[in-house]
Structure formats: structure tokens, C-alpha cells
Design an enzyme around this catalytic site. Structure first.
Site, PDB file in Angstrom:
ATOM      1  CG  HIS A 130      15.357   0.226   0.156  1.00 47.13           C
ATOM      2  ND1 HIS A 130      15.376   0.033  -1.213  1.00 47.13           N
ATOM      3  CD2 HIS A 130      16.643   0.423   0.524  1.00 47.13           C
ATOM      4  CE1 HIS A 130      16.603   0.111  -1.654  1.00 47.13           C
ATOM      5  NE2 HIS A 130      17.411   0.338  -0.629  1.00 47.13           N
ATOM      6  N   GLY A 131      12.098  -1.423  -0.706  1.00 43.41           N
ATOM      7  CA  GLY A 131      11.629  -1.977  -1.972  1.00 43.41           C
ATOM      8  C   GLY A 131      12.316  -1.367  -3.179  1.00 43.41           C
TER       9      GLY A 131
END
Length: 519
Positions: A130-131
Site C-alpha cells: 500500500h501507499g
């Protein structure tokens, strides 16, 4: 290799120039200047200790004003931005790696196949973290406790000059607003969505036949995700990036939650009992936390803040360090908290993060890696299916599969592939000899980290290219080729493809049994 990020600021405002000058002139006191910078500036600014200390505080005040007006440009990024461990921004990790390797490429490269053998990509599987995200509740509460400590402290009663400088530092940090709230709890930040959109765009540019308009319009890119909200939002952002690049307006984004593949560690009793709930499994982490490096750093930062002995604990020290990282990752700000540390300090705290991830999620214990057998098998089954011979009447293989998870998803996969395993494992006692280690979480699992396997149709048969964070990496058992024959890759991992049994490894571990450290 990572592409250039569009819209990156290159100019400097007047305020930024002032802060930059401060970092060069007084940064030695603030922990951010290059060696020798303070000495050079002392000729202009005065060499007395009170003058230097006053300059430090003025710099902090200027910084607060500057970051309140705008985000960060390259000049505003801390010089230790690539040492935040798993909380490192993707672009800072990539820039550090390019400098270290002298690699000027800005996008994934085409494989160099023997004799210029003609190849075309037929499938891509990407496992993506994920970011950039907000702190978890646990981190937010530690940050709140740190903020309260600074707000209530009256100093340690040190010598007048030193206490005056520390008091001014505390006053600067008191001006920082505690804006994190418990409901943020690890959610994806706007910057994190941009991380995934940009990654999707770069991969689509590198592999247009797999992630281009035809694949997007046909809904032929399969997306799986962890159930965590930050991962679901990252999966949507990745698809958004593909749609934007293909200039396709989506009706909706489609992804399927599969925690069995992407959060396999939750269902592995051998891992939960043998590592996660077993304090002895992380003995090296606890020893380092209580060791001389962390003790010296805690005292150093406590003196900068004029805090009594014992008030600043190792946990609060880490809270200050990672607060610097969150401000950078979430808001692109060079926070005043960053000026409590220098690059050497960051390396100590990065090492503690690496110790935890090594012993809890990577090579430290065999069960850490074996728990990821379902993901390992899924990746190769997908490649098998894409690469099998087809009749002309059969449909083309699925062009791409994207799986969005966590740092804890990627590290075991890298471990099973045999990557980034040092001859001497990191321990609490060998920090000084580990500066050249392969296992550095800042470079392996920053936000939006990715492991990409590209199956190629070549004259001699299918080949496989491995990319880690968009950089070509060779398989350990096949070190002479960028893209070896797929059958050779399968043969190199035959022992895992035939013998890695999740049920046997995870359910067969007796409660309380020490974790096996051999793999």
C-alpha cells in the site's frame, strides 16, 4: 527503475532559501548539516557557542514558517529521508538506490536476453505494498504522549546557556500542532493514493501490451487486495492510475479481498505462537533497544530538549523520529521534529526497524517465510497458466495480476525467493559491522514497494524477468541472466513448489515451541 514523478517542485521560494541557509549554517546543532558546513558558516556568523545555539533556534522558527506555507521540494527533504525503514517514501528510497548504484534509468528496463533473442511480454504479476499512510492508533498515542511531554517540561535545570537553547527548542516544538487523531488509524493518505497511481502509470508505460488500453477496457487486469482499508484504497488508486493513462473513464473499480494470500500470517498458528506471541523470537530487538547505541541516542536527544534523565524513553525517541517521517510522507513537510536527528542517528533507528522486520517477518525464523507458501504457490500457478502452450482458437492469457498487501506480505516472498539474505545476520551486537548489509527495509519495503514478475515469450521458450521496486534483479540460483528460461526458474525453486505445505508448516508447530531459524 522508478520513473520521474511529475509535478516535482524544483524551484525554491525565498523562505525555502532561508531555511536552506540555516540548515547549512546552524545545522550541526540541529542535526541536519553536512560535515564541515557549520565550520564554514561560523566565519560569517560568529564562532561563539551562544551565537551558534541562537542560530539553531532561529532556523527552527524559520522552518516552522516555511513548512506552514508550502510542501517540500528536494532541498527541504531531510538528508536521512532514505533511512526511515518501512516508513520511507518510495521516491526517497529510489533516489538513494540510484545514487548508490550509479543508475540513471527512470523506468523499468527491457531484459537483456542471450544473443539478443527476441522476446515479448505475455503476462505480469505484481505484488505491491500500500501507499503512504497515516500513523496507526498506537503510533498516534505515542506522538500525543511525546507532544504532552514537550508541552509540560520545564527543563532539567542544566547550565544556563544550554538550558536556554533547549528551552527555545522546546518552545519551537510546542508550536507544532498535534493534528493526528485516533480515527486516522493507518488509513491511506492522499499522498498514498498518488503513490499507487504513479506506480500504475509507470508500469503501464513500461509494459503497454499488458497494462494498456485494451487490457483496461476489457477488464482483464485482475486485482486482489488485503482487507485492510489502506490496501483496498491502494488497489482502487492503482486501477485509477491505469484508467487515467489509458484515458478510460471507469464505471467502477473491481478488486477482490483475499486475506489468505495477502495476510497469510494471521492464519498460521506456527507463526502466531512461535514468533508473534513469543518474546524470545525478537530477543535481538529487545537487546538493541536496551543497548548502548539506543541509550546514547536517547541521552543525546534528551539533552537537545533539556529533558531530565528518564523522561525521554526509547519509545518516545522513536515517536519523534517517525513523526518526522509521517510529516514527510503524509504532508510532504520537513518537520521541525526532524532537526532533532542527523544521518548517523537515523541509521541507528533504521537498524532497530531492520532488526524487528528481519526477526519477525523475514529470514530470522523459517516459519516467517514458510507461512507465505500460499502466496508463493499462487504466483507460480498464475505464471504456469499464462505460459502454457495454447491453440490458436484459445483466448490469450490474462495479461496482468496485481496483488496489494503489506510490507509483511512482500518480505516473506522476497525471503522465499532467496533475496537479500546476508551471510551474517543482523543482531543487537553487530550494528557497527552491518552498514553494508543487503537487508535494509528502507530500500526493500518503502511505501508502494513492489515485486514484479514479467513472463516473456521468447524464441527458446518462456523467460521470466524479476523486478524489485522497478529495478531488475537476478534470481539467486540463476545469477548469469536477467531473464532466465522459466523452466530453469521453476527448477531452482522446485523444493518450495513441491514441498512448501502451509497446513503442515503452520498447524504442525506446537504451542510455545521455539521458532526454527534454518531455511
Amino acid at each position: 527503475m522508478t520513473g520521474k514523478l511529475k509535478g516535482h517542485q524544483t524551484g525554491k521560494s525565498t523562505q525555502a532559501k532561508k531555511v536552506s541557509l540555516c540548515a547549512k549554517g546552524g545545522g550541526k546543532r540541529l542535526g541536519s548539516a553536512r560535515p564541515g558546513a557549520a565550520r564554514r558558516s561560523s566565519v560569517r556568523l560568529g564562532s561563539s557557542r551562544p551565537a551558534r545555539e541562537m542560530l539553531s533556534v532561529i532556523c527552527l522558527l524559520l522552518l516552522l514558517l516555511a513548512v506552514s506555507l508550502r510542501g517540500s521540494s528536494p532541498a527541504d527533504v531531510p538528508d536521512f529521508a532514505a533511512h526511515f525503514g518501512s516508513k520511507t517514501r518510495y521516491e526517497d528510497s529510489a533516489a538513494y538506490r540510484r545514487r548508490a548504484e550509479g543508475d540513471l534509468r527512470t523506468s523499468p528496463s527491457s531484459p537483456r536476453t542471450p544473443g539478443g533473442e527476441g522476446c515479448s511480454p505475455i503476462h505480469l504479476t505484481a505484488v505491491v505494498r500500500h501507499g503512504s499512510r497515516y500513523p496507526t492508533v498506537k503510533n498516534i498515542r505515542a506522538i500525543r504522549k511525546l507532544s504532552d511531554l514537550i508541552g509540560s517540561s520545564r527543563g532539567a535545570g542544566a547550565a544556563a546557556a544550554r538550558e536556554g537553547d533547549a528551552a527555545r527548542r522546546r518552545d519551537v516544538l510546542r508550536r507544532w500542532n498535534m493534528w493526528y487523531t485516533d480515527d486516522m488509524d493507518g488509513q491511506l493518505a492522499a499522498k498514498g493514493r498518488e503513490d499507487l497511481r504513479r506506480l500504475a502509470s509507470r508500469l503501464a508505460e513500461a509494459f503497454p501490451t499488458l497494462l494498456g488500453e485494451d487490457s483496461v477496457r476489457g477488464g482483464r487486469v485482475r486485482v486482489l487486495t488485503s482487507s485492510k482499508r489502506r490496501c483496498v484504497a491502494s488497489a482502487e488508486a492503482f486501477q485509477e492510475g491505469l484508467h487515467q493513462r489509458a484515458d478510460v473513464t471507469p464505471v467502477s473499480y473491481r478488486q477482490r479481498v483475499d486475506d489468505g494470500l495477502l495476510r497469510f500470517f494471521d492464519d498460521c498458528r506456527g507463526y502466531v505462537e512461535g514468533v508473534e506471541k513469543n518474546r524470545t523470537a525478537l530477543l535481538e530487538v529487545h537487546k538493541f533497544k536496551d543497548g548502548p547505541e539506543m541509550a546514547a541516542l536517547t541521552r543525546k536527544v534528551a539533552r537537545k530538549l533539556g529533558l531530565p534523565d528518564g523522561d525521554l524513553t526509547p519509545d518516545l525517541l522513536e515517536a519523534a523520529f517517525y513523526l518526522c517521517s509521517y510529516e514527510l510522507a503524509v504532508k510532504s513537510l520537513h518537520s521541525p521534529w526532524c532537526f532533532l536527528f542527523d544521518r548517523d542517528d537515523a541509521k541507528v533507528l533504521e537498524y532497530k526497524c531492520d532488526l524487528k522486520l528481519f526477526w519477525k517477518r523475514a529470514h530470522g525464523h523459517a516459519i516467517n517465510l514458510l507461512a507465505s507458501c500460499p502466496l508463493f504457490h499462487h504466483v507460480f500457478r498464475t505464471l504456469d497458466k499464462a505460459g502454457r502452450p495454447r491453440r490458436s482458437t484459445e483466448p490469450a492469457p490474462e495479461p496482468a495480476s496485481v496483488l496489494v498487501g503489506h510490507a509483511e506480505t512482500l518480505l516473506p516472498l522476497l525471503g522465499l525467493l532467496g533475496l537479500y539474505k546476508d551471510e551474517t545476520p543482523p543482531t543487537a551486537d553487530n550494528f557497527r559491522t552491518q552498514h553494508g548489509r543487503l537487508f535494509r527495509s528502507s530500500l526493500l519495503v518503502p511505501y508502494a514497494a513492489n515485486v514484479v514478475l514479467v513472463l516473456l515469450d521468447c524464441a527458446r521458450g518462456p523467460r521470466l524477468q524479476l523486478l524489485v521496486n522497478e529495478a531488475p534483479v537476478r534470481f539467486p540460483g540463476l545469477p548469469d541472466e536477467d531473464a532466465p528460461l522459466y523452466r530453469d526458474v521453476r527448477a531452482a525453486y522446485r523444493h518450495l513448489l513441491d514441498g512448501c505445505d502451509f497446513r503442515k508448516e503452520c498447524e504442525g508447530a506446537a504451542a510455545g515451541r521455539p521458532p526454527n531459524t534454518e531455511l
